[in-house]
Design an enzyme around this catalytic site. Structure first.
Site, PDB file in Angstrom:
ATOM      1  CD  GLU A  87     -11.619   4.024   3.840  1.00  0.00           C
ATOM      2  OE1 GLU A  87     -10.490   3.699   3.701  1.00  0.00           O
ATOM      3  OE2 GLU A  87     -12.092   5.030   2.820  1.00  0.00           O
ATOM      4  CD  GLN A  88     -11.497   9.650   2.684  1.00  0.00           C
ATOM      5  OE1 GLN A  88     -11.293  10.758   3.566  1.00  0.00           O
ATOM      6  NE2 GLN A  88     -10.814   9.586   1.369  1.00  0.00           N
ATOM      7  NE  ARG A 101      -8.090   0.074  -5.325  1.00  0.00           N
ATOM      8  CZ  ARG A 101      -8.824   0.389  -4.116  1.00  0.00           C
ATOM      9  NH1 ARG A 101     -10.330   0.116  -4.509  1.00  0.00           N
ATOM     10  NH2 ARG A 101      -8.438   1.019  -3.146  1.00  0.00           N
ATOM     11  CE1 TYR A 112      -5.470  -6.936 -15.321  1.00  0.00           C
ATOM     12  CE2 TYR A 112      -4.044  -5.572 -16.656  1.00  0.00           C
ATOM     13  CZ  TYR A 112      -4.699  -5.818 -15.691  1.00  0.00           C
ATOM     14  OH  TYR A 112      -4.722  -4.935 -14.436  1.00  0.00           O
ATOM     15  CG  ASP A 170      -0.806   4.647  -3.626  1.00  0.00           C
ATOM     16  OD1 ASP A 170       0.200   4.151  -4.052  1.00  0.00           O
ATOM     17  OD2 ASP A 170      -1.735   5.216  -4.387  1.00  0.00           O
TER      18      ASP A 170
HETATM   19  C1  LIG Z   1     -11.359   4.386  -5.225  1.00  0.00           C
HETATM   20  C2  LIG Z   1      -9.867   3.719  -5.649  1.00  0.00           C
HETATM   21  C3  LIG Z   1      -9.615   3.210  -6.886  1.00  0.00           C
HETATM   22  C4  LIG Z   1      -8.474   2.842  -7.386  1.00  0.00           C
HETATM   23  N1  LIG Z   1      -8.648   2.136  -8.648  1.00  0.00           N
HETATM   24  C5  LIG Z   1      -7.313   1.597  -9.117  1.00  0.00           C
HETATM   25  C6  LIG Z   1      -7.509   0.923 -10.283  1.00  0.00           C
HETATM   26  O1  LIG Z   1      -8.458   0.787 -11.081  1.00  0.00           O
HETATM   27  N2  LIG Z   1      -6.242   0.465 -10.972  1.00  0.00           N
HETATM   28  C7  LIG Z   1      -5.039   0.563 -10.280  1.00  0.00           C
HETATM   29  O2  LIG Z   1      -4.014   0.043 -10.409  1.00  0.00           O
HETATM   30  N3  LIG Z   1      -5.051   1.366  -8.794  1.00  0.00           N
HETATM   31  C8  LIG Z   1      -6.164   1.678  -8.344  1.00  0.00           C
HETATM   32  N4  LIG Z   1      -6.214   2.437  -7.193  1.00  0.00           N
HETATM   33  C9  LIG Z   1      -4.986   2.475  -6.399  1.00  0.00           C
HETATM   34  C10 LIG Z   1      -4.328   1.555  -5.807  1.00  0.00           C
HETATM   35  O3  LIG Z   1      -5.499   0.800  -5.028  1.00  0.00           O
HETATM   36  C11 LIG Z   1      -3.302   1.915  -5.025  1.00  0.00           C
HETATM   37  O4  LIG Z   1      -2.420   2.757  -5.703  1.00  0.00           O
HETATM   38  C12 LIG Z   1      -2.591   0.813  -4.266  1.00  0.00           C
HETATM   39  O5  LIG Z   1      -3.246  -0.345  -3.851  1.00  0.00           O
HETATM   40  C13 LIG Z   1      -1.904   1.412  -3.211  1.00  0.00           C
HETATM   41  O6  LIG Z   1      -3.039   1.367  -1.817  1.00  0.00           O
HETATM   42  P1  LIG Z   1      -2.943   2.175  -0.615  1.00  0.00           P
HETATM   43  O7  LIG Z   1      -3.730   1.375   0.185  1.00  0.00           O
HETATM   44  O8  LIG Z   1      -1.679   2.891  -0.290  1.00  0.00           O
HETATM   45  O9  LIG Z   1      -3.816   3.281  -1.089  1.00  0.00           O
HETATM   46  P2  LIG Z   1      -5.478   3.593  -1.555  1.00  0.00           P
HETATM   47  O10 LIG Z   1      -5.600   2.258  -2.290  1.00  0.00           O
HETATM   48  O11 LIG Z   1      -5.590   4.658  -2.374  1.00  0.00           O
HETATM   49  O12 LIG Z   1      -6.202   3.552  -0.026  1.00  0.00           O
HETATM   50  C14 LIG Z   1      -6.317   4.736   0.700  1.00  0.00           C
HETATM   51  C15 LIG Z   1      -7.432   4.667   1.465  1.00  0.00           C
HETATM   52  O13 LIG Z   1      -7.248   5.570   2.559  1.00  0.00           O
HETATM   53  C16 LIG Z   1      -8.599   6.278   2.748  1.00  0.00           C
HETATM   54  N5  LIG Z   1      -8.427   7.558   3.225  1.00  0.00           N
HETATM   55  C17 LIG Z   1      -7.736   8.533   2.679  1.00  0.00           C
HETATM   56  N6  LIG Z   1      -7.643   9.725   3.421  1.00  0.00           N
HETATM   57  C18 LIG Z   1      -8.185   9.097   4.803  1.00  0.00           C
HETATM   58  C19 LIG Z   1      -8.274   9.680   6.198  1.00  0.00           C
HETATM   59  N7  LIG Z   1      -7.737  10.917   6.242  1.00  0.00           N
HETATM   60  N8  LIG Z   1      -8.941   9.044   6.917  1.00  0.00           N
HETATM   61  C20 LIG Z   1      -9.272   7.757   6.796  1.00  0.00           C
HETATM   62  N9  LIG Z   1      -9.137   7.115   5.525  1.00  0.00           N
HETATM   63  C21 LIG Z   1      -8.743   7.725   4.808  1.00  0.00           C
HETATM   64  C22 LIG Z   1      -9.359   6.131   1.332  1.00  0.00           C
HETATM   65  O14 LIG Z   1     -10.512   6.340   1.417  1.00  0.00           O
HETATM   66  C23 LIG Z   1      -8.937   4.765   0.785  1.00  0.00           C
HETATM   67  O15 LIG Z   1      -9.707   3.846   1.224  1.00  0.00           O
HETATM   68  C24 LIG Z   1      -7.525   2.885  -6.783  1.00  0.00           C
HETATM   69  C25 LIG Z   1      -7.551   3.507  -5.508  1.00  0.00           C
HETATM   70  C26 LIG Z   1      -8.781   3.872  -4.915  1.00  0.00           C
HETATM   71  C27 LIG Z   1      -8.689   4.580  -3.570  1.00  0.00           C
END
Ligand SMILES: Cc1cc2nc3c(=O)[nH]c(=O)nc-3n(C[C@H](O)[C@H](O)[C@H](O)COP(=O)(O)OP(=O)(O)OC[C@H]3O[C@@H](n4cnc5c(N)ncnc54)[C@H](O)[C@@H]3O)c2cc1C
Length: 395
Positions: free
Chosen positions: A34-35, A108, A220, A297
């Protein structure tokens, strides 16, 4: 950590952490890079529908969240023109009974912390913070990834690499996708308000959704009902990447100045707002290559108009583990199978979210027609339209 049963995951968001848990349950060792240097309490409300809580139940994570999760009694859809309720969708325990798992409203940060706690207690999962995966090379035995941390660049080898690195995924780019996330001309503004300062009716465990021309407001309670999550989504041209840019309170208040008094009063409470621009991608479920795939995502970013971003990442983690479950599984066909299974579903969810982005922000006669249709349908039929979404199981 490298062994023939090791999986490397880029990103410890909701998707990466859930995948580490589903994969370790079927015997894999997992290394998450994790970055960010800490998993902090970033973000605001996240809604988790039964299709996602079902997976978390199976992982034993729901027990860790039960004290902070709020179960909505229902969804109240209101007109931002008249202030009147257009429809009320009952939810509550009947929802859990119907779909086999609860609908939850969460912070979250609480969800990420519960998953991170479960990860930290698992002997076969290692979480490296402050480690960014910058590149990888595919070879006969899997991948070699380059990790950059405070000390420099190191290499990690693993038979499988999962890109759970979010909207601006490096792994997706390195897989050869030249496309970029598409800005959908809207921004989301979030604030958390202590429940003690809002009127009693807004403390109730009800999701309130106000529909106005070119804007909507949703609020909510979260964190055991102690905080109210308020999100305002408006048409906008501002499109910087990131999740937490400061937003101008005055600008937001101007957008809501003609709204009903109760909604306006709520928007006036927070002294500060954080905003993020809304993006998704034209092509959801981009296929991986060789021993590399994507989840969450990174694969299929969602507009937040169906509250399914986190839920789809959680579903991905469950299906991925199903596909990799056999001990003799050759990773490549298993990963392609996972991608094929997910494609139609994430595409449909993404399209529904986009359709809602148009419906929610209608103005004039279109809005009147929408309101009349919703009124005639009533809450039960509005809910039944989403049986296909909520009544989902990984198999
Ligand atoms: C800081 C943050 C705040 C958010 N706030 C909200 C909110 O308030 N409400 C809402 O509905 N959704 C929010 N989201 C989005 C939501 O969490 C995501 O859309 C959903 O949970 C899908 O999650 P994911 O694990 O695919 O991606 P994400 O939740 O975006 O997680 C991706 C992770 O990968 C890490 N990362 C990125 N590139 C690299 C790399 N090259 N090497 C290592 N690590 C890397 C990032 O730091 C992050 O922790 C937020 C996301 C983040 C990152």
């Amino acid at each position: 950590m490298a062994s023939s049963r090791t999986i490397l995951i880029a990103g410890a968001g909701i998707g990466g952490l859930t995948a580490a848990l589903t994969l370790s349950r079927i015997g894999y060792r997992v290394l998450i890079a994790e970055q960010a240097s800490a998993l902090s309490d970033v973000g605001a409300g996240i809604q988790l529908s039964p299709n996602a809580t079902h997976v978390l139940q199976a992982l034993g994570v729901t027990d860790r969240l039960a004290a902070t999760a709020v179960v909505p009694a229902g969804l109240s859809i209101r007109s931002a023109r008249s202030g009147a309720e257009i429809a009320y969708m009952p939810m509550g325990p009947a929802f859990a009974f119907r779909y086999g798992a609860p609908y939850w409203m969460l912070h979250r940060g609480d969800l990420q912390a519960a998953l991170a706690q479960a990860v930290s207690e698992h002997p076969d999962i290692e979480l490296k913070l402050g480690a960014r995966i910058e590149d990888f090379a595919v070879h006969a035995h899997g991948v070699t990834a380059q990790l950059r941390d405070a000390r420099g660049v190191t290499e990690e080898r693993a038979p499988i690499l999962i890109g759970a690195d979010g909207l601006w995924s490096t792994i997706r780019t390195r897989l050869g996708d030249p496309s970029k996330p598409v800005f959908r001309e809207r921004t989301a503004w979030r604030a958390l308000i202590p429940a003690s300062v809002v009127p009693e009716e807004f403390r109730q465990p009800v999701t309130r959704l106000w529909l106005g021309g070119n804007a909507h407001l949703v609020h909510y309670p979260v964190r055991g009902g102690t905080l109210i999550n308020v999100v305002a989504i408006v048409r906008d041209r501002w499109k910087a990447p990131g999740w937490s840019a400061p937003g101008s309170r005055d600008e937001l208040l101007r957008r809501f100045r003609r709204w009903p008094k109760a909604a306006r009063a709520l928007v006036e409470i927070p002294e500060s707002w954080l905003k993020w621009a809304l993006f998704d991608r034209e092509e959801p479920g981009f296929r991986g290559h060789g021993p590399v795939t994507l989840i969450g995502d990174a694969s299929h970013p969602m507009l937040p108009f169906l509250a399914q971003g986190a839920a789809m990442a959680i579903e991905d983690a469950a299906v991925l583990a199903r596909c990799l479950a056999s001990p003799s599984t050759d990773p490549e066909p298993a990963l392609r199978r996972y991608e094929a299974i997910r494609h139609a579903r994430v595409k449909r969810v993404q399209q529904e979210a986009r359709a809602n982005s148009r419906t929610y922000h209608m103005a004039g006669f279109a809005a009147l027609a929408r309101n009349m249709t919703m009124r005639l349908m009533g809450g039960e039929r509005l809910r039944a339209r989403y049986d296909w979404l909520y009544d989902w199981r990984p198999d």
